[in-house]
Design a protein around this motif. Structure first.
Motif, PDB file in Angstrom:
ATOM      1  N   ALA A 124       0.843  -1.204   0.000  1.00  0.00           N
ATOM      2  CA  ALA A 124       0.000   0.000   0.000  1.00  0.00           C
ATOM      3  C   ALA A 124       0.872   1.244   0.000  1.00  0.00           C
ATOM      4  CB  ALA A 124      -0.922  -0.006   1.215  1.00  0.00           C
ATOM      5  N   ALA A 125       1.945   1.198   0.788  1.00  0.00           N
ATOM      6  CA  ALA A 125       2.834   2.357   0.872  1.00  0.00           C
ATOM      7  C   ALA A 125       3.499   2.624  -0.481  1.00  0.00           C
ATOM      8  CB  ALA A 125       3.886   2.135   1.948  1.00  0.00           C
TER       9      ALA A 125
ATOM     10  N   ARG B  11       2.211   2.028  -3.332  1.00  0.00           N
ATOM     11  CA  ARG B  11       1.188   2.677  -4.159  1.00  0.00           C
ATOM     12  C   ARG B  11       1.042   4.132  -3.760  1.00  0.00           C
ATOM     13  NH1 ARG B  11      -2.369  -2.514  -3.723  1.00  0.00           N
ATOM     14  NH2 ARG B  11      -1.746  -3.554  -5.642  1.00  0.00           N
ATOM     15  N   ALA B  12       1.083   4.378  -2.444  1.00  0.00           N
ATOM     16  CA  ALA B  12       0.945   5.756  -1.964  1.00  0.00           C
ATOM     17  C   ALA B  12       2.106   6.618  -2.441  1.00  0.00           C
ATOM     18  CB  ALA B  12       0.870   5.775  -0.437  1.00  0.00           C
ATOM     19  N   LYS B  13       3.225   5.978  -2.758  1.00  0.00           N
ATOM     20  CA  LYS B  13       4.364   6.726  -3.289  1.00  0.00           C
ATOM     21  C   LYS B  13       4.112   7.140  -4.734  1.00  0.00           C
ATOM     22  CE  LYS B  13       8.620   5.095  -2.230  1.00  0.00           C
ATOM     23  NZ  LYS B  13       9.666   4.053  -2.039  1.00  0.00           N
ATOM     24  N   GLY B  14       3.012   6.651  -5.300  1.00  0.00           N
ATOM     25  CA  GLY B  14       2.677   7.025  -6.669  1.00  0.00           C
ATOM     26  C   GLY B  14       3.432   6.214  -7.703  1.00  0.00           C
ATOM     27  N   LEU B  15       3.992   5.068  -7.293  1.00  0.00           N
ATOM     28  CA  LEU B  15       4.719   4.240  -8.254  1.00  0.00           C
ATOM     29  C   LEU B  15       3.731   3.558  -9.188  1.00  0.00           C
ATOM     30  CD1 LEU B  15       7.194   2.576  -5.730  1.00  0.00           C
ATOM     31  CD2 LEU B  15       7.535   4.632  -7.106  1.00  0.00           C
TER      32      LEU B  15
ATOM     33  N   GLU C  13       1.793   0.711 -11.107  1.00  0.00           N
ATOM     34  CA  GLU C  13       1.402  -0.595 -10.576  1.00  0.00           C
ATOM     35  C   GLU C  13       2.405  -1.689 -10.982  1.00  0.00           C
ATOM     36  OE1 GLU C  13      -0.789  -0.856  -8.407  1.00  0.00           O
ATOM     37  OE2 GLU C  13      -1.250  -2.990  -8.249  1.00  0.00           O
TER      38      GLU C  13
ATOM     39  N   ARG D 257       5.552  -1.492 -11.252  1.00  0.00           N
ATOM     40  CA  ARG D 257       6.696  -1.464 -10.358  1.00  0.00           C
ATOM     41  C   ARG D 257       6.316  -1.940  -8.952  1.00  0.00           C
ATOM     42  NH1 ARG D 257      11.685   1.446 -10.631  1.00  0.00           N
ATOM     43  NH2 ARG D 257      12.536   1.836  -8.562  1.00  0.00           N
TER      44      ARG D 257
ATOM     45  N   MET E  12      -6.092   8.732  -0.806  1.00  0.00           N
ATOM     46  CA  MET E  12      -4.912   8.207  -1.487  1.00  0.00           C
ATOM     47  C   MET E  12      -5.252   7.173  -2.557  1.00  0.00           C
ATOM     48  SD  MET E  12      -2.472   9.865  -0.208  1.00  0.00           S
ATOM     49  CE  MET E  12      -1.001   9.066  -0.847  1.00  0.00           C
TER      50      MET E  12
ATOM     51  N   LEU F 117      -6.248   4.093  -1.959  1.00  0.00           N
ATOM     52  CA  LEU F 117      -5.647   2.832  -1.531  1.00  0.00           C
ATOM     53  C   LEU F 117      -6.690   1.793  -1.126  1.00  0.00           C
ATOM     54  CD1 LEU F 117      -2.653   4.131   0.610  1.00  0.00           C
ATOM     55  CD2 LEU F 117      -2.618   3.225  -1.710  1.00  0.00           C
TER      56      LEU F 117
ATOM     57  N   ARG G  12      -2.749   7.929  -9.598  1.00  0.00           N
ATOM     58  CA  ARG G  12      -1.589   7.335  -8.944  1.00  0.00           C
ATOM     59  C   ARG G  12      -0.408   8.298  -8.933  1.00  0.00           C
ATOM     60  NH1 ARG G  12       0.089   1.986  -8.278  1.00  0.00           N
ATOM     61  NH2 ARG G  12      -2.044   1.547  -7.738  1.00  0.00           N
TER      62      ARG G  12
ATOM     63  N   CYS H  90      -0.512  10.892  -6.358  1.00  0.00           N
ATOM     64  CA  CYS H  90      -0.039  10.420  -5.064  1.00  0.00           C
ATOM     65  C   CYS H  90       1.482  10.408  -5.094  1.00  0.00           C
ATOM     66  CB  CYS H  90      -0.527   9.002  -4.789  1.00  0.00           C
ATOM     67  SG  CYS H  90      -2.277   8.925  -4.548  1.00  0.00           S
ATOM     68  N   GLY H  91       2.073  10.763  -4.009  1.00  0.00           N
ATOM     69  CA  GLY H  91       3.531  10.750  -3.961  1.00  0.00           C
ATOM     70  C   GLY H  91       4.109  12.068  -4.417  1.00  0.00           C
TER      71      GLY H  91
ATOM     72  N   PHE I 241       2.512   6.448   7.024  1.00  0.00           N
ATOM     73  CA  PHE I 241       1.716   5.402   7.644  1.00  0.00           C
ATOM     74  C   PHE I 241       2.050   5.260   9.118  1.00  0.00           C
ATOM     75  CE2 PHE I 241      -0.265   3.233   4.007  1.00  0.00           C
ATOM     76  CZ  PHE I 241       0.336   3.937   2.994  1.00  0.00           C
TER      77      PHE I 241
ATOM     78  N   MET J 255      11.820   7.750  -5.475  1.00  0.00           N
ATOM     79  CA  MET J 255      10.861   8.827  -5.731  1.00  0.00           C
ATOM     80  C   MET J 255      11.374   9.744  -6.838  1.00  0.00           C
ATOM     81  SD  MET J 255       8.360   8.247  -3.742  1.00  0.00           S
ATOM     82  CE  MET J 255       7.331   9.701  -3.573  1.00  0.00           C
TER      83      MET J 255
ATOM     84  N   HIS K 161       9.556   9.562 -10.476  1.00  0.00           N
ATOM     85  CA  HIS K 161       8.693  10.709 -10.777  1.00  0.00           C
ATOM     86  C   HIS K 161       9.401  11.811 -11.550  1.00  0.00           C
ATOM     87  CE1 HIS K 161       5.199   9.293  -8.674  1.00  0.00           C
ATOM     88  NE2 HIS K 161       5.917   9.022  -7.604  1.00  0.00           N
TER      89      HIS K 161
END
Lengths: 340, 357
Positions: A240-241, A243-247, A249, A251, B85, B87, B116, B119-120, B127, B147, B151
């Protein structure tokens, strides 16, 4: 602890294991009914001839003396002479083992290339197509005996369709021509090293059917463990984390989840590889594959003591080495594991 | 707290650039409206009977502001964060309705890939359990540098440099040595710093922190809160702080939203709300906090348990545990209504609670 020290200690462990294995195999093979001297000499030989052969092989001396003598030779790197081939067992093993190794590697590669993606796909979509296929594969692996699959495969792809060769590692003509020098004994690698693509292709072509049949032993296990391990990992907060990083899917699944999910797959795969090396007897028999399995089978039939012992010791060394390699890779993959 | 190292690194430059951006946006008149607006958010999990975790929740987060969402476990505060998010498990396992607007764009209507990426980069999240949320088999340096690699398409070297900067900025001593270490080699507080480093790497506009200090001991808790405050004053990002701890909310938040049984029951400036609550639930939460007034005596507790989400009581969800209950509380659900400027409460007796409490 450093990697080399760990590996050294593990290899040292080989000594007591090999001693035990050799002891058990030695005495087991001797208590089996049958007289190798009589087998070699043939039914028409006189008792005198048989006795002479027996003396030649040292079979007339006390068992324990034979064992000690055998050990002292083995320590010096001499595995004795094969009763059947009349050559040194080490030379026989060097001839036959690479063929088995090549077959096992091919089956393992096939298992990994098919099994891991299938397991991952099955985990991603419960009840999806991949999930169903993986269910069938798991079932088939348990239900279908390898020799049966091998025979049917031969019948269809060689006899009926003629798509694939029926036996051996290379076409006969190519084998005779000695087209590539033997460096590793693995034809696929040797031909690549020699830059001979014709032999390379031919060797691969000969591998397809036997390797596919052999992988039937390992594939279901790898698919099943990949699926369950991936399912578990996908529930973890770090996915989940990620995904939250915006990576993307791709990856998240292919790197963040898979690297964790592969840890148990690796240990199962490693054990299976040892099994492939030892368990390819039936497949080698069906496909006339000149490997160690066929050699072991023949030497047991002829009570070729030295050959049987040689094969057993080799299998032990290989099995332990593979396990050691698995442990090392395991530690590379999972930093939380400390080699002890 | 670890001061930011002297030289002007790429990071500091980026912060300045960001500040400029903020000013530009302000000039365009975008600062008055919410940066993040949650409108009528409803989250339902497929179960028998269906479990509604979030009911008609509306929240605003303005640029640079810190809003604390307070409530017991099961009140829907974490699910709200997960919904923002993206999620939550996909439909049909979860039904999400309402709107989550970020700078006017409804995230719920956005296509998954674009959402997606948002996010980030623009909205990120810290968390609760950093050990579980950091990947155990990847080095922390890799997890931070990723990151920039993913990105910004940064080169390996520049991503590494940025990650080292960040490690220093969130107060990890010896960033160079620590770069190649794995999460399990860090203490709880350090791990939370790592999580924060990942979350703030790309200078997001919104940081959602879900119980960021719950798993930590008190001194470390204070350090982490200080770090979040420092980062916020440096970059001007808004913080949505999810916590069950009113003391934490009081310390860092500008505004607070109290949630109970999936609904927001009270909102307002944090000082006002805590000084003079206008909802019996907030009042009861405050009374159950240890403080000078209660020193030496027993703490008040709230009788009963929060209701399970699949069987929320009729009327006001809090009425079975409330000391102010009227007849209508059993049947008629109170809506959020104005109490005073900037203050809302969903209670039939909000005036009495507010003045009498």
């Amino acid at each position: 602890m450093s990697l080399s020290r760990y590996a050294g200690r593990r290899l040292l462990l080989l000594v007591p294991v090999l001693l035990t294995i050799s002891l058990v195999t030695f005495f087991l093979s001797r208590v089996l009914p049958g007289d190798p001297a009589r087998l070699i000499a043939g039914v028409n030989a006189s008792d005198e001839q048989v006795a002479r052969l027996r003396a030649e092989f040292g079979l007339d001396r006390p068992l324990f003396e034979q064992y000690v003598e055998y050990l002292s030779r083995v320590v010096r790197g001499d595995l004795g002479t094969s009763i059947v081939s009349r050559r040194s067992v080490s030379a026989d093993l060097a001839d036959f083992f690479p063929a088995t190794l090549e077959l096992a590697i091919a089956a393992m590669v096939l298992t990994a290339v098919v099994g891991i993606p299938l397991g991952v796909a099955a985990a991603l979509r419960r009840g999806g197509i991949a999930d169903n296929i993986s269910g069938v594969v798991s079932l088939a692996g348990v239900a279908l005996p390898v020799f049966w699959v091998a025979t049917v495969g031969l019948l269809i792809f060689y006899y009926k369709l003629g798509w694939l060769p029926g036996s051996g590692r290379l076409d006969r003509a190519m084998l005779m021509s000695n087209a590539v020098p033997s460096r590793t004994g693995l034809l696929v690698f040797d031909s690549l090293l020699a830059g001979n693509l014709r032999v390379f292709g031919n060797a691969l072509w000969h591998l397809v059917l036997p390797a596919s049949c052999l992988s039937l032993v390992t594939l279901p296990r790898v698919v099943r463990i990949t699926r369950s391990s991936m399912r578990e990992v996908l529930e973890q907060p770090y996915v989940a984390a990620a995904r939250a990083k915006g990576l993307p899917e791709r990856r998240v699944i292919g790197l963040h989840a898979l690297k964790n999910a592969l840890i148990p797959v690796l240990s199962i795969g490693g054990l299976s590889f040892g099994f492939l090396l030892g368990g390819s007897v039936l497949v080698e028999q069906v496909f006339g594959w000149p490997g160690i399995g066929k050699y072991a089978f023949d030497s047991i039939n002829y009570l070729d003591y030295n050959a049987v012992l040689g094969v057993t010791l080799l299998a032990t060394v290989v099995f332990i080495t593979v396990n050691l390699l698995v442990d090392v890779v395991y530690a590379r993959l999972d930093p939380r594991i400390r080699l002890r | 707290m670890q001061p930011y190292p002297g030289s002007v690194g790429p990071h500091e430059r980026r912060i300045h650039a960001n500040r400029r951006n903020h000013r530009d946006r302000n000039r365009l008149g975008m600062s008055g409206s919410g940066l993040l607006e949650i409108r009528g958010l409803q989250v339902q999990f497929r179960a028998e009977p269906p479990a509604t975790a979030v009911r008609n929740v509306s929240l605003d987060l303005r640029r640079g502001e810190c809003v604390a969402v307070v409530g017991e476990s099961g009140s829907g505060k974490s699910v709200t964060a997960m919904a923002v998010m993206g999620l939550l498990p996909a439909a049909p396992r979860t039904q999400v309705s309402g709107a989550i607007r970020f700078e006017g764009t409804d995230l719920l209507a956005l296509d998954p890939a674009r959402r997606r990426t948002m996010c980030g980069t623009r909205i990120s999240m810290v968390f609760q359990d950093a050990l579980a949320a950091l990947n155990p088999v990847l080095t922390v340096g890799f997890q931070i540098a990723e990151m920039f690699r993913v990105h910004q398409g940064a080169s390996r070297r520049s991503a590494r440099r940025s990650a080292l900067d960040l490690l220093a900025r969130v107060g990890i001593p010896g960033p160079r040595e620590r770069y190649g270490h794995y999460p399990h080699q860090f203490s709880g507080g350090m791990r939370q710093r790592l999580m924060i480093a990942i979350a703030v790497a790309l200078e997001p506009d919104v940081l959602i922190a879900d119980e960021p200090t719950t798993a930590l001991d008190v001194t470390v808790q204070a350090q982490i809160l200080q770090l979040l405050a420092d980062l916020r004053s440096e970059s001007g990002m808004a913080l949505l702080l999810i916590t069950h701890d009113l003391a934490v909310a009081a310390e860092v938040a500008d505004r607070v939203a109290v949630m109970y049984a999936g609904r927001v029951v009270e909102t307002g400036p944090v000082g006002d709300v805590l000084a003079r609550p206008a909802h019996p639930y907030t009042d009861a939460l405050l009374r159950s906090l240890p403080g000078e007034a209660t020193a030496g005596g027993w703490l008040d507790t709230i009788p009963g348990m929060p209701p399970p989400i699949e069987q929320t009581p009729e009327g006001c969800a809090f009425h079975p545990r409330c000391g102010w209950t009227l007849e209508r509380c059993h049947s008629e659900r109170p809506e959020l209504e104005l109490v005073s400027i900037g203050r809302h409460s969903a209670c039939h007796v909000r005036e009495q609670v507010h003045h009498g409490g």
